[in-house]
Write a protein that holds these residues in place. Structure first.
Motif, PDB file in Angstrom:
ATOM      1  N   ARG A   3       1.127  -1.045  -0.122  1.00  0.00           N
ATOM      2  CA  ARG A   3       0.159   0.090   0.046  1.00  0.00           C
ATOM      3  C   ARG A   3       1.001   1.331  -0.173  1.00  0.00           C
ATOM      4  N   THR A   4       0.580   2.128  -0.219  1.00  0.00           N
ATOM      5  CA  THR A   4       1.058   3.266  -1.299  1.00  0.00           C
ATOM      6  C   THR A   4       0.618   5.075  -0.733  1.00  0.00           C
ATOM      7  N   LEU A   5      -1.193   4.875  -0.545  1.00  0.00           N
ATOM      8  CA  LEU A   5      -1.820   5.618  -0.028  1.00  0.00           C
ATOM      9  C   LEU A   5      -1.511   6.330   1.263  1.00  0.00           C
ATOM     10  N   VAL A   6      -0.754   7.447   1.272  1.00  0.00           N
ATOM     11  CA  VAL A   6      -0.360   7.908   2.753  1.00  0.00           C
ATOM     12  C   VAL A   6      -1.774   8.265   3.645  1.00  0.00           C
ATOM     13  N   ASP A   7      -1.452   7.956   4.552  1.00  0.00           N
ATOM     14  CA  ASP A   7      -2.898   8.636   5.202  1.00  0.00           C
ATOM     15  C   ASP A   7      -2.368   9.775   5.868  1.00  0.00           C
ATOM     16  N   ASP A   8      -3.174  10.612   6.741  1.00  0.00           N
ATOM     17  CA  ASP A   8      -2.626  11.838   7.820  1.00  0.00           C
ATOM     18  C   ASP A   8      -2.011  10.528   8.288  1.00  0.00           C
ATOM     19  N   MET A  43       6.837   5.895  -1.085  1.00  0.00           N
ATOM     20  CA  MET A  43       6.861   5.379  -2.338  1.00  0.00           C
ATOM     21  C   MET A  43       7.259   4.721  -2.675  1.00  0.00           C
ATOM     22  N   LEU A  44       8.363   4.474  -2.192  1.00  0.00           N
ATOM     23  CA  LEU A  44       9.835   3.749  -2.998  1.00  0.00           C
ATOM     24  C   LEU A  44       9.731   2.116  -2.853  1.00  0.00           C
ATOM     25  N   VAL A  45       8.716   2.178  -2.318  1.00  0.00           N
ATOM     26  CA  VAL A  45       8.599   0.617  -1.243  1.00  0.00           C
ATOM     27  C   VAL A  45       8.827  -0.411  -2.120  1.00  0.00           C
ATOM     28  N   PRO A  46       7.819  -1.076  -3.624  1.00  0.00           N
ATOM     29  CA  PRO A  46       8.009  -0.880  -5.046  1.00  0.00           C
ATOM     30  C   PRO A  46       9.441  -1.855  -4.948  1.00  0.00           C
ATOM     31  N   LEU A  47      10.460  -0.675  -5.193  1.00  0.00           N
ATOM     32  CA  LEU A  47      11.590  -0.285  -5.431  1.00  0.00           C
ATOM     33  C   LEU A  47      11.875  -1.201  -4.963  1.00  0.00           C
ATOM     34  N   ARG A 228      11.558  -2.787 -14.254  1.00  0.00           N
ATOM     35  CA  ARG A 228      10.867  -1.606 -13.795  1.00  0.00           C
ATOM     36  C   ARG A 228       9.819  -2.047 -13.500  1.00  0.00           C
ATOM     37  N   VAL A 229      10.129  -1.269 -12.396  1.00  0.00           N
ATOM     38  CA  VAL A 229       8.518  -1.015 -11.244  1.00  0.00           C
ATOM     39  C   VAL A 229       8.373   0.342 -11.263  1.00  0.00           C
ATOM     40  N   ALA A 230       6.694   0.039 -10.838  1.00  0.00           N
ATOM     41  CA  ALA A 230       5.630   0.621 -10.513  1.00  0.00           C
ATOM     42  C   ALA A 230       5.954   0.993  -9.387  1.00  0.00           C
ATOM     43  N   CYS A 231       5.833   2.037  -9.078  1.00  0.00           N
ATOM     44  CA  CYS A 231       6.236   2.770  -8.072  1.00  0.00           C
ATOM     45  C   CYS A 231       4.948   4.591  -7.966  1.00  0.00           C
ATOM     46  N   PRO A 232       3.712   4.333  -7.756  1.00  0.00           N
ATOM     47  CA  PRO A 232       2.613   5.215  -7.570  1.00  0.00           C
ATOM     48  C   PRO A 232       3.045   6.346  -6.624  1.00  0.00           C
ATOM     49  N   PHE A 233       2.980   7.288  -6.797  1.00  0.00           N
ATOM     50  CA  PHE A 233       2.907   8.422  -5.536  1.00  0.00           C
ATOM     51  C   PHE A 233       0.887   8.456  -5.400  1.00  0.00           C
ATOM     52  N   THR A 280      -7.786  12.486  -2.795  1.00  0.00           N
ATOM     53  CA  THR A 280      -6.484  12.182  -2.408  1.00  0.00           C
ATOM     54  C   THR A 280      -5.828  12.492  -3.703  1.00  0.00           C
ATOM     55  N   VAL A 281      -5.069  12.344  -4.271  1.00  0.00           N
ATOM     56  CA  VAL A 281      -3.953  12.830  -5.015  1.00  0.00           C
ATOM     57  C   VAL A 281      -3.484  11.310  -5.517  1.00  0.00           C
ATOM     58  N   TRP A 282      -3.189  11.231  -6.492  1.00  0.00           N
ATOM     59  CA  TRP A 282      -2.824   9.835  -7.478  1.00  0.00           C
ATOM     60  C   TRP A 282      -1.683  10.045  -9.033  1.00  0.00           C
ATOM     61  N   MET A 283      -0.115   9.580  -8.748  1.00  0.00           N
ATOM     62  CA  MET A 283       0.267   9.825  -9.913  1.00  0.00           C
ATOM     63  C   MET A 283       1.337   8.829  -9.926  1.00  0.00           C
ATOM     64  N   PRO A 284       0.195   7.804 -11.490  1.00  0.00           N
ATOM     65  CA  PRO A 284       1.488   6.209 -11.471  1.00  0.00           C
ATOM     66  C   PRO A 284       2.225   6.720 -11.771  1.00  0.00           C
ATOM     67  N   ASN A 285       3.534   5.626 -11.603  1.00  0.00           N
ATOM     68  CA  ASN A 285       5.341   6.432 -11.911  1.00  0.00           C
ATOM     69  C   ASN A 285       5.672   5.153 -12.209  1.00  0.00           C
TER      70      ASN A 285
END
Length: 295
Positions: A3-8, A43-47, A228-233, A280-285
C-alpha cells in the motif's frame, strides 16, 4: 501489492490516554526530514521489494545502502535477515533511520540475527570497512539518478568509495526514473526546472535512457541486468502531496531562487490534474533499476 497511499499522521497516545510524541519524532529534526520519513519514502517500497527479491537478499547478506535516507529500505532488508549498514550525508535523516531501526520491530521470526544495523554519515563511510570486516555482498543506491542536470557526469564520492568495500562480483544497484511519458510525477518535478532557470544550475530534467549505465561505467562497474517497477505516488490530500514532493530535495534550488510559498503554489497547480474526487492525489510512475557488478 504494498500500500502506498499515505494517510494523515495520527498521534500516538500513552497508557494514560494523553497524546504522546509520534514514533518517528526526534528532537531537532526538520519538518522536511520528517515529511520524507512519514510521507514520501514509502512510495519507493515496490522498488525496494523488487530489488531484494531479485537479488535474493536473505539472512546473512551483508548490505551497504548509499543514501539510505530515513532507513526504510534498511529496515526492510533487516527483516529479511540482512546485516545492514546505511550511509547518508543528511544527519537528520540518519537520526530518523537510527530510531526506525531500533524501535520498529521486525516481523516475528525474521531478521532476529541481523541486529539493528549500522549508520554512518557520508564523510565516515570508510568506517564501514576495517580489520576483520568482511566485504559487502550487495550495495544499493536507491536515491534516483538523473533528476538534477549534471549528476550523471560523475559517480559521486559515495559510490566511488563503496565499490572497494564490496566483494568481487557483488551487485551494485542504481535506481532512477523511468521514461517521462510513464511518470506522471515528471510534470510536477518539472516545476523545479522552470523556477531555477535563472540560476543556470541544479535544474531538474527528465531521466535519459542511459543515465544509470553512464554512472555505472564511470564507477568502473559492469552492467548485468535491469528492471522496471511501478511506484505510484499516492497521497491522502493535496497538502500531503505538496509536503511529500518538497521533501525530495528536487525543489531546494527553486526555493532559493524564489520563495517557499511560490514553490508550494506552483507544485499545487501542477498536482491539480492528479487530484481525485475523494480528495486524494494519485500519480502512476515507473522507476528503473540497474544491476552492475564489481569487477
Amino acid at each position: 501489492m504494498t500500500r502506498t497511499l499515505v494517510d494523515d499522521h495520527r498521534p500516538h497516545r500513552d497508557e494514560t490516554g494523553r497524546r504522546a510524541p509520534a514514533a518517528s519524532a526526534v528532537n531537532d529534526v526538520s519538518p522536511r526530514a520528517r515529511d520524507w520519513a512519514e510521507i514520501q519514502e514509502r512510495m519507493l517500497v515496490p522498488l525496494y521489494e523488487a530489488v531484494y527479491e531479485r537479488l535474493e537478499v536473505r539472512e546473512g547478506t551483508r548490505l551497504l545502502a548509499l543514501g539510505c535516507g530515513s532507513g526504510l529500505s534498511l529496515l526492510m532488508a533487516a527483516t529479511l535477515g540482512a546485516q545492514v549498514t546505511g550511509v547518508d550525508s543528511d544527519r537528520e535523516l540518519l537520526a530518523l533511520a537510527d530510531e526506525r531501526l531500533h524501535t520498529e520491530p521486525a516481523p516475528a521470526g525474521r531478521g532476529a540475527a541481523a541486529g539493528p544495523g549500522r549508520l554512518l554519515p557520508a564523510e565516515r563511510m570508510g568506517d564501514a570497512s576495517g580489520p576483520g570486516r568482511e566485504p559487502y555482498d550487495v550495495v544499493t543506491a536507491f536515491r534516483p539518478v538523473g533528476p538534477v542536470a549534471g549528476d550523471t557526469r560523475s559517480p559521486g564520492p559515495a559510490l566511488r568509495g563503496a565499490v572497494p568495500l564490496a566483494r568481487r562480483g557483488a551487485p551494485v544497484v542504481l535506481a532512477g526514473w523511468g521514461p517521462p511519458e510513464r511518470c506522471a510525477s515528471a510534470g510536477v518535478l518539472g516545476v523545479a526546472g522552470r523556477l531555477t532557470d535563472r540560476l543556470r544550475k541544479g535544474t531538474w530534467r527528465p531521466a535519459h535512457r542511459d543515465d544509470l549505465e553512464d554512472v555505472a561505467a564511470r564507477a568502473g562497474l559492469r552492467p548485468d541486468g535491469s528492471g522496471r517497477v511501478a511506484c505510484p505516488f499516492g497521497y491522502a490530500d493535496m497538502a500531503s502531496a505538496v509536503r511529500g514532493m518538497l521533501s525530495t530535495g528536487v525543489f531546494d534550488g527553486a526555493v532559493r531562487a524564489t520563495d517557499r510559498r511560490q514553490v508550494e503554489k506552483e507544485i499545487g497547480e501542477a498536482l491539480h490534474p492528479h487530484l481525485r474526487k475523494d480528495g486524494t492525489v494519485w500519480m502512476p510512475n515507473v522507476f528503473r533499476y540497474l544491476i552492475a557488478r564489481v569487477p
